[in-house]
Design a protein around this motif. Structure first.
Motif, PDB file in Angstrom:
ATOM      1  N   HIS A 103      82.463  66.842  41.205  1.00 34.14           N
ATOM      2  CA  HIS A 103      83.725  67.392  41.704  1.00 34.14           C
ATOM      3  C   HIS A 103      84.134  68.667  40.979  1.00 34.14           C
ATOM      4  O   HIS A 103      84.840  69.501  41.542  1.00 34.14           O
ATOM      5  N   ILE A 104      83.733  68.822  39.748  1.00 32.87           N
ATOM      6  CA  ILE A 104      84.008  70.044  38.992  1.00 32.87           C
ATOM      7  C   ILE A 104      82.911  70.212  37.954  1.00 32.87           C
ATOM      8  O   ILE A 104      82.425  69.227  37.387  1.00 32.87           O
ATOM      9  N   ASP A 105      82.483  71.441  37.740  1.00 35.22           N
ATOM     10  CA  ASP A 105      81.443  71.692  36.748  1.00 35.22           C
ATOM     11  C   ASP A 105      81.667  73.046  36.087  1.00 35.22           C
ATOM     12  O   ASP A 105      82.635  73.761  36.404  1.00 35.22           O
ATOM     13  N   ALA A 106      80.795  73.401  35.176  1.00 39.56           N
ATOM     14  CA  ALA A 106      80.969  74.622  34.387  1.00 39.56           C
ATOM     15  C   ALA A 106      80.879  75.882  35.233  1.00 39.56           C
ATOM     16  O   ALA A 106      81.416  76.926  34.856  1.00 39.56           O
ATOM     17  N   ASP A 121      97.846  79.746  57.849  1.00 40.38           N
ATOM     18  CA  ASP A 121      98.492  81.059  57.928  1.00 40.38           C
ATOM     19  C   ASP A 121      98.009  81.910  56.750  1.00 40.38           C
ATOM     20  O   ASP A 121      96.808  82.113  56.608  1.00 40.38           O
ATOM     21  N   ASN A 122      98.903  82.371  55.892  1.00 37.11           N
ATOM     22  CA  ASN A 122      98.497  83.204  54.752  1.00 37.11           C
ATOM     23  C   ASN A 122      98.344  82.417  53.448  1.00 37.11           C
ATOM     24  O   ASN A 122      98.193  83.009  52.381  1.00 37.11           O
ATOM     25  N   LEU A 123      98.376  81.103  53.561  1.00 36.79           N
ATOM     26  CA  LEU A 123      98.208  80.232  52.399  1.00 36.79           C
ATOM     27  C   LEU A 123      96.739  79.831  52.272  1.00 36.79           C
ATOM     28  O   LEU A 123      96.082  79.526  53.268  1.00 36.79           O
ATOM     29  N   LYS A 124      96.233  79.794  51.026  1.00 35.55           N
ATOM     30  CA  LYS A 124      94.834  79.463  50.789  1.00 35.55           C
ATOM     31  C   LYS A 124      94.755  78.374  49.715  1.00 35.55           C
ATOM     32  O   LYS A 124      95.259  78.539  48.607  1.00 35.55           O
ATOM     33  N   ILE A 125      94.106  77.256  50.073  1.00 35.71           N
ATOM     34  CA  ILE A 125      94.009  76.089  49.199  1.00 35.71           C
ATOM     35  C   ILE A 125      92.538  75.828  48.885  1.00 35.71           C
ATOM     36  O   ILE A 125      91.691  75.843  49.776  1.00 35.71           O
ATOM     37  N   GLY A 126      92.237  75.545  47.613  1.00 33.76           N
ATOM     38  CA  GLY A 126      90.884  75.177  47.210  1.00 33.76           C
ATOM     39  C   GLY A 126      90.843  73.761  46.682  1.00 33.76           C
ATOM     40  O   GLY A 126      91.851  73.223  46.207  1.00 33.76           O
ATOM     41  N   SER A 127      89.671  73.141  46.754  1.00 32.95           N
ATOM     42  CA  SER A 127      89.513  71.772  46.272  1.00 32.95           C
ATOM     43  C   SER A 127      88.246  71.623  45.442  1.00 32.95           C
ATOM     44  O   SER A 127      87.184  72.162  45.805  1.00 32.95           O
ATOM     45  N   ASP A 128      88.346  70.904  44.327  1.00 37.13           N
ATOM     46  CA  ASP A 128      87.224  70.389  43.533  1.00 37.13           C
ATOM     47  C   ASP A 128      86.005  71.318  43.472  1.00 37.13           C
ATOM     48  O   ASP A 128      84.991  71.051  44.126  1.00 37.13           O
ATOM     49  N   PRO A 129      86.041  72.371  42.667  1.00 36.39           N
ATOM     50  CA  PRO A 129      84.933  73.324  42.652  1.00 36.39           C
ATOM     51  C   PRO A 129      83.722  72.845  41.839  1.00 36.39           C
ATOM     52  O   PRO A 129      83.707  72.900  40.613  1.00 36.39           O
ATOM     53  N   VAL A 130      82.700  72.380  42.535  1.00 33.01           N
ATOM     54  CA  VAL A 130      81.412  72.056  41.899  1.00 33.01           C
ATOM     55  C   VAL A 130      80.356  72.954  42.532  1.00 33.01           C
ATOM     56  O   VAL A 130      80.103  72.891  43.731  1.00 33.01           O
ATOM     57  N   LEU A 131      79.759  73.838  41.711  1.00 36.10           N
ATOM     58  CA  LEU A 131      78.919  74.907  42.245  1.00 36.10           C
ATOM     59  C   LEU A 131      77.573  75.016  41.547  1.00 36.10           C
ATOM     60  O   LEU A 131      76.922  76.069  41.576  1.00 36.10           O
ATOM     61  N   CYS A 132      77.111  73.938  40.915  1.00 38.57           N
ATOM     62  CA  CYS A 132      75.773  73.971  40.315  1.00 38.57           C
ATOM     63  C   CYS A 132      74.716  74.201  41.395  1.00 38.57           C
ATOM     64  O   CYS A 132      74.952  73.939  42.581  1.00 38.57           O
ATOM     65  N   LYS A 137      86.719  75.583  55.524  1.00 35.66           N
ATOM     66  CA  LYS A 137      85.326  75.866  55.173  1.00 35.66           C
ATOM     67  C   LYS A 137      84.845  74.834  54.168  1.00 35.66           C
ATOM     68  O   LYS A 137      85.462  74.632  53.118  1.00 35.66           O
ATOM     69  N   TRP A 138      83.719  74.179  54.506  1.00 37.81           N
ATOM     70  CA  TRP A 138      83.094  73.222  53.588  1.00 37.81           C
ATOM     71  C   TRP A 138      81.986  73.914  52.821  1.00 37.81           C
ATOM     72  O   TRP A 138      81.069  74.480  53.413  1.00 37.81           O
ATOM     73  N   ILE A 139      82.050  73.857  51.491  1.00 39.62           N
ATOM     74  CA  ILE A 139      81.072  74.519  50.633  1.00 39.62           C
ATOM     75  C   ILE A 139      80.029  73.536  50.135  1.00 39.62           C
ATOM     76  O   ILE A 139      78.886  73.894  49.856  1.00 39.62           O
ATOM     77  N   GLY A 140      80.390  72.257  50.078  1.00 40.05           N
ATOM     78  CA  GLY A 140      79.493  71.203  49.624  1.00 40.05           C
ATOM     79  C   GLY A 140      80.257  70.189  48.801  1.00 40.05           C
ATOM     80  O   GLY A 140      81.307  70.488  48.229  1.00 40.05           O
ATOM     81  N   ALA A 141      79.735  68.942  48.747  1.00 37.06           N
ATOM     82  CA  ALA A 141      80.399  67.848  48.044  1.00 37.06           C
ATOM     83  C   ALA A 141      81.862  67.782  48.508  1.00 37.06           C
ATOM     84  O   ALA A 141      82.136  67.750  49.704  1.00 37.06           O
ATOM     85  N   SER A 142      82.830  67.780  47.567  1.00 37.94           N
ATOM     86  CA  SER A 142      84.240  67.809  47.977  1.00 37.94           C
ATOM     87  C   SER A 142      84.852  69.173  47.712  1.00 37.94           C
ATOM     88  O   SER A 142      86.071  69.303  47.558  1.00 37.94           O
TER      89      SER A 142
END
Length: 259
Positions: free
Chosen positions: A73-76, A21-32, A9-14
């Protein structure tokens, strides 16, 4: 990849979520929010789109891959989505962000360093990969260190290789490090970030990428890091124009089954 159940799933930016399977990986949370103006050292950028996610997307993430400190790539907002129970693999320049929430359960990886994460019948080797985050030496030094990541996912006798490029350009240093590898899935940062700035572009143009990808010969390409911010200057249609059927087409908020 028939032995693995893979969703992306692409949320935006990176910012993206990868489930294996049952593993869940996240990347670079920028959510402004849309229209947020970010101030970098030498220029500004505006978010063009709303981050497209549901709260459950960030629940029970097993581990995060954090590439570097830049606020596209990451924010508050994004850093608060990293749960204390989640493992984090990060470039060392993320310390100033992660100390806002907690300082444990983090491995700061240098290029070439590897760590192993295990869950149920999956074994994942995480390796930090070099990035060169600009098109000349001075700009790359000013941009600072960035990690890409190479994931080797093993289950019984099956294995898949996943390459997360991070912010890099088509540089021989990176290609030399990757020589001899083959990726099943490649998640490249596209968009020609900073194409109009000193030392730009800071990330792949479509033309650069189509040369670079030959280094790892991916079976599936999931392009991210375009559209979201005004800093990203090249539309994804430039990559689509190559008519490469390995390049999957999706928009922010979309979830794909990767087969």
């Amino acid at each position: 990849m028939k032995d693995f159940d893979i969703k992306f799933k692409w949320i935006g930016a990176s910012t993206w979520i990868l489930s294996i399977d049952n593993l869940k990986i996240g990347s670079d949370p920028v959510l402004c929010q849309k229209d947020t103006l970010q101030h970098y050292r030498f220029f500004k950028t505006k978010r063009r789109t709303e981050p497209n996610y549901e709260s459950k997307d960030f629940e029970n993430i097993d581990f995060w891959l954090l590439t570097h400190e830049h606020e596209d790539h990451i924010d508050a907002y994004g850093v608060t989505k990293i749960e204390p129970e989640s493992k984090v693999y990060a470039n060392s320049n993320l310390k100033k962000w992660l100390k806002l929430i907690y300082a444990t359960n983090v491995d700061y990886l240098k290029w070439g360093e590897k760590k192993i994460f295990e869950k149920e019948n999956l074994k994942i080797t995480i390796e930090a990969i070099p990035c060169v985050h600009a098109s000349n030496y001075i700009a790359a030094k000013l941009a600072g260190s960035v990690n890409g990541y190479w994931l080797t996912v093993e289950k019984n006798k099956s294995k898949i290789q996943i390459y997360v490029t991070g912010d890099t350009v088509n540089h021989q240093k990176v290609k030399t490090f990757l020589k001899g590898r083959n990726a099943d899935i490649m998640i490249p940062n596209i968009g020609a970030g900073g194409l109009d700035k000193f030392g730009g572009p800071y990330t792949f143009t479509a033309n650069q990428f189509m040369d670079f990808e030959k280094t790892v010969n991916p079976k599936i390409i999931l392009p991210v890091h375009h559209k979201t911010f005004s800093l990203y200057k090249e539309p994804i249609e430039k990559l689509y124009a190559y008519n490469d059927n390995r390049v999957l087409k999706f928009d922010e908020g979309d979830t794909l089954e990767v087969k």
